[in-house]
Design a protein around this motif. Structure first.
Motif, short mmCIF file in Angstrom:
data_model
loop_
_atom_site.label_atom_id
_atom_site.label_comp_id
_atom_site.label_asym_id
_atom_site.label_seq_id
_atom_site.Cartn_x
_atom_site.Cartn_y
_atom_site.Cartn_z
N TYR A 33 0.81 -1.33 -0.12
CA TYR A 33 0.13 0.02 0.02
C TYR A 33 0.95 1.25 -0.05
O TYR A 33 1.88 1.25 0.63
CB TYR A 33 -0.94 0.00 1.43
CG TYR A 33 -1.62 -1.17 1.51
CD1 TYR A 33 -0.89 -2.42 2.44
CD2 TYR A 33 -3.04 -1.23 1.17
CE1 TYR A 33 -1.67 -3.43 2.58
CE2 TYR A 33 -3.59 -2.52 1.59
CZ TYR A 33 -3.05 -3.56 2.24
OH TYR A 33 -3.67 -4.82 2.51
N TRP A 34 0.43 2.36 -0.49
CA TRP A 34 0.87 3.78 -0.39
C TRP A 34 -0.18 4.51 0.03
O TRP A 34 -1.38 4.65 -0.15
CB TRP A 34 1.26 4.34 -2.07
CG TRP A 34 2.75 3.77 -2.09
CD1 TRP A 34 3.03 2.94 -3.13
CD2 TRP A 34 4.12 4.26 -1.69
NE1 TRP A 34 4.29 2.84 -3.24
CE2 TRP A 34 5.01 3.67 -2.74
CE3 TRP A 34 4.19 5.12 -1.05
CZ2 TRP A 34 6.39 3.88 -2.12
CZ3 TRP A 34 5.59 5.59 -0.42
CH2 TRP A 34 6.64 4.71 -1.00
N TYR A 35 0.40 5.21 1.20
CA TYR A 35 -0.36 6.28 2.01
C TYR A 35 0.14 7.53 1.89
O TYR A 35 1.35 7.73 1.84
CB TYR A 35 -0.80 6.08 3.40
CG TYR A 35 -1.47 4.65 3.68
CD1 TYR A 35 -0.99 3.42 3.80
CD2 TYR A 35 -2.84 4.79 3.82
CE1 TYR A 35 -1.73 2.32 3.78
CE2 TYR A 35 -3.57 3.51 4.12
CZ TYR A 35 -2.86 2.39 4.06
OH TYR A 35 -3.77 1.25 4.38
N LEU A 43 -3.87 9.13 7.57
CA LEU A 43 -3.48 8.43 6.44
C LEU A 43 -4.44 8.31 5.34
O LEU A 43 -5.40 7.76 5.67
CB LEU A 43 -3.02 7.20 6.82
CG LEU A 43 -1.66 7.09 7.33
CD1 LEU A 43 -2.03 7.66 8.99
CD2 LEU A 43 -0.85 5.63 7.40
N ARG A 44 -4.08 8.68 4.05
CA ARG A 44 -4.99 8.60 2.94
C ARG A 44 -4.48 7.64 2.01
O ARG A 44 -3.31 7.83 1.66
CB ARG A 44 -5.38 10.00 2.31
CG ARG A 44 -6.22 10.81 3.11
CD ARG A 44 -6.62 12.03 2.61
NE ARG A 44 -5.38 12.98 2.41
CZ ARG A 44 -5.45 14.03 1.50
NH1 ARG A 44 -6.57 14.39 0.94
NH2 ARG A 44 -4.57 14.82 1.54
N PHE A 88 4.26 13.55 3.51
CA PHE A 88 5.16 12.44 4.04
C PHE A 88 4.40 11.06 3.57
O PHE A 88 3.26 11.12 3.56
CB PHE A 88 4.83 12.26 5.68
CG PHE A 88 5.66 11.48 6.30
CD1 PHE A 88 5.09 10.73 7.28
CD2 PHE A 88 7.21 11.22 6.02
CE1 PHE A 88 5.86 9.86 7.87
CE2 PHE A 88 7.87 10.23 6.63
CZ PHE A 88 7.03 9.53 7.88
N TYR A 89 5.08 10.25 2.79
CA TYR A 89 4.43 9.37 1.92
C TYR A 89 5.02 7.79 2.65
O TYR A 89 6.21 7.75 3.14
CB TYR A 89 5.31 9.19 0.72
CG TYR A 89 4.47 10.24 -0.14
CD1 TYR A 89 4.85 11.37 -0.11
CD2 TYR A 89 3.52 10.11 -1.06
CE1 TYR A 89 4.55 12.52 -0.98
CE2 TYR A 89 2.74 11.09 -1.80
CZ TYR A 89 3.41 12.40 -1.66
OH TYR A 89 2.97 13.31 -2.51
N GLY A 107 6.72 1.27 6.46
CA GLY A 107 7.90 1.65 6.32
C GLY A 107 8.32 2.93 7.10
O GLY A 107 7.44 3.64 7.56
N PRO A 108 9.54 3.63 6.96
CA PRO A 108 9.93 4.54 7.85
C PRO A 108 9.56 6.15 7.10
O PRO A 108 9.36 6.97 7.71
CB PRO A 108 11.58 4.62 7.74
CG PRO A 108 11.81 3.86 6.67
CD PRO A 108 10.93 2.82 6.29
N GLY A 109 8.86 5.87 5.98
CA GLY A 109 8.47 6.84 5.24
C GLY A 109 9.65 7.87 4.43
O GLY A 109 10.70 7.60 4.68
#
Lengths: 115, 111
Positions: A33-35, A43-44, A88-89, A107-109
């Protein structure tokens, strides 16, 4: 060491440039996933993938693209069409069952700044 | 689409006081998950609730899932400075096939 890696941690780009954010996992998870997270917000979901070579749009997919050529990798491209790319991803992965969902490992972003 | 609302957005407490955050979904959920994000960090999974009316405890943290499976709460007893962070609920429904996160509650604990 099992986990999710995202690189780089900080990324700076000029407006009008496409940029690709890396996400790799060695947890053998099917789903990724990507937020996007903006200050003071939740988080979107941008995109998600439940299996290699398949992915689905999330709630805010416009201006983004993804690929899932390998189980371990799910890169996100922020295109110049994304009007407010600074954010921030966060990349995440999880085991996925048909009727339910397991916890997501994040993950750490990557903190992207576009000027 | 599915929406998950979370209140309050911010909460400041004195160390030792209790804290509660509430989560409400617009649709019935299959399960609900809770995550904690420390300042500058990434969300970390705390717990998942699946059954109607379920209550789970982790030391000073108590999690509840409503009877109708549309709401949930996280209660922290006697907060400590290590509890600082943003707490997110995330609901999953079979129809949506994705987790929908609440906007989070940012907890500040004053020493």
């Amino acid at each position: 060491d099992g986990g999710i890696t995202q690189s780089p941690k900080y990324l700076f780009r000029k407006e009008g440039q496409n940029v690709t954010l890396s996400c790799e996992q060695n947890l053998n998870h099917d789903a990724m996933y990507w937020y996007r997270q903006d200050p003071g917000q939740g988080l979107r979901l941008i995109y998600y993938s439940q299996i290699v070579n398949d992915f689905q749009k999330g709630d805010i997919a416009e201006g983004y693209s993804v690929s899932r050529e390998k189980k371990e990798s799910f890169p996100l491209t922020v295109t110049s069409a994304q009007k407010n790319p600074t954010a921030f991803y966060l990349c995440a992965s999880s085991v996925l069952l048909a009727a339910s969902i397991y916890e997501q490992y994040f993950g750490p972003g990557t903190r992207l700044t576009v000027t | 689409g599915q929406q998950v609302m979370q209140i309050p957005q911010y909460q400041h407490v004195q160390e030792g006081e209790d804290f509660t955050t509430y989560c409400n979904s617009s649709t019935t959920l299959s399960n609900i998950q809770w995550y904690k994000q420390r300042p500058g960090g990434h969300p970390v999974f705390l717990i998942q609730l699946v059954k109607s009316g379920e209550v789970k405890k982790q030391k000073r943290l108590t999690f509840q899932f409503g009877e109708a499976k549309k709401n949930s709460s996280l209660h922290i007893t006697a907060t400590q400075t290590t509890d600082v962070g943003t707490y997110f609920c995330a609901g999953y429904s079979g129809s949506a096939r994705q987790l929908t996160f609440g906007s989070g509650t940012q907890l500040t604990v004053l020493p």
